[in-house]
Design an enzyme around this catalytic site. Structure first.
Site, short mmCIF file in Angstrom:
data_model
loop_
_atom_site.label_atom_id
_atom_site.label_comp_id
_atom_site.label_asym_id
_atom_site.label_seq_id
_atom_site.Cartn_x
_atom_site.Cartn_y
_atom_site.Cartn_z
CG ASP A 1 46.12 35.14 45.94
OD1 ASP A 1 45.29 35.51 45.63
OD2 ASP A 1 46.59 33.90 45.78
CG MET A 2 44.64 41.85 44.10
SD MET A 2 45.40 43.24 43.22
CE MET A 2 45.57 42.32 41.60
#
Length: 224
Positions: free
Chosen positions: A50-51
């Site tokens: 994820d970011m």
């Protein structure tokens, strides 16, 4: 006329935070593929981070290997170093290994240990062999610890090592072979033990049909 097959390419990338893994992002955020040097064959990320997460992510145009690395039935391990808020007790480690219930089913870590402690946080090493969307963060939230930093340091036998943040390197022939062996080993173990990837609980608990027939079952999507 048949088009020439592109050369198989295998890359290791040290993904920074604030960079997304999908090849397309409608929001226009920086992507992992933006880190790649020009003139490479088109590749895609193997699994995702994820970011807010950082660390090792593999990219390739070998679809068979990518599927083997991400499918839960092959059990390829991923190792994470995770800094969490608070002091983690042994009871929490035991609960993570025993497993907790997430929205789509039961999940657990294969192994977890305390690497070090700070005044207000703990650094854990966690090993997972099945992945779900944001699984590490959700597992730790279920046992009462918020993730402050999450870094993946290994996918199967491939290690992040001292690769700088944002840097890319090709995998060696030995690393590619070791990844293929890890997938094959997982397949053999699955065949020998009869282990099957667990269905989503939501699908498992859906309405059943007539006697002797069960409702539809779904499989988890593995995200690194």
């Amino acid at each position: 006329e048949a088009m020439p097959r592109p050369k198989l390419t295998f890359l290791a990338i040290n993904k920074p935070t604030a960079v997304v893994a999908p090849a397309r992002d409608p929001a226009g955020r920086p992507r992992v593929t933006d880190l790649l040097p020009p003139n490479l064959p088109r590749v895609f990320c193997v699994g995702r981070l994820d970011m807010e997460s950082e660390g090792l992510i593999l990219a390739t145009n070998d679809g068979e290997l990518a599927n083997g690395l991400t499918h839960p039935r092959h059990g390829v391990e991923k190792i994470y170093h995770v800094q969490v808020a608070g002091q983690v007790e042994n009871e929490v480690l035991a609960r993570l290994q025993k497993g907790v219930h997430l929205a789509e089913g039961f999940a657990h870590v294969k192994h977890v240990r305390i690497k070090s402690r700070k005044t207000r946080s703990t650094i854990l090493e966690m090993v997972l062999d099945e992945g779900r969307n944001r699984e590490v963060r959700r597992l730790l939230a279920r046992v009462g610890h918020k993730v402050q930093r999450l870094k993946r340091v290994a996918v199967g036998p491939v290690r992040l090592g001292d690769l700088p943040t944002g840097a890319v390197r090709p995998l060696t022939k030995k690393e590619v072979e070791s990844l293929q062996q890890a997938v094959a080993r997982g397949s053999r173990e699955t065949a020998e033990t009869g282990k099957k990837s667990r269905p989503r609980r939501g699908a498992e608990q859906s309405k059943k049909g007539r006697k002797g027939h069960q409702g539809p079952r779904g499989e988890r999507t593995v995200i690194g």
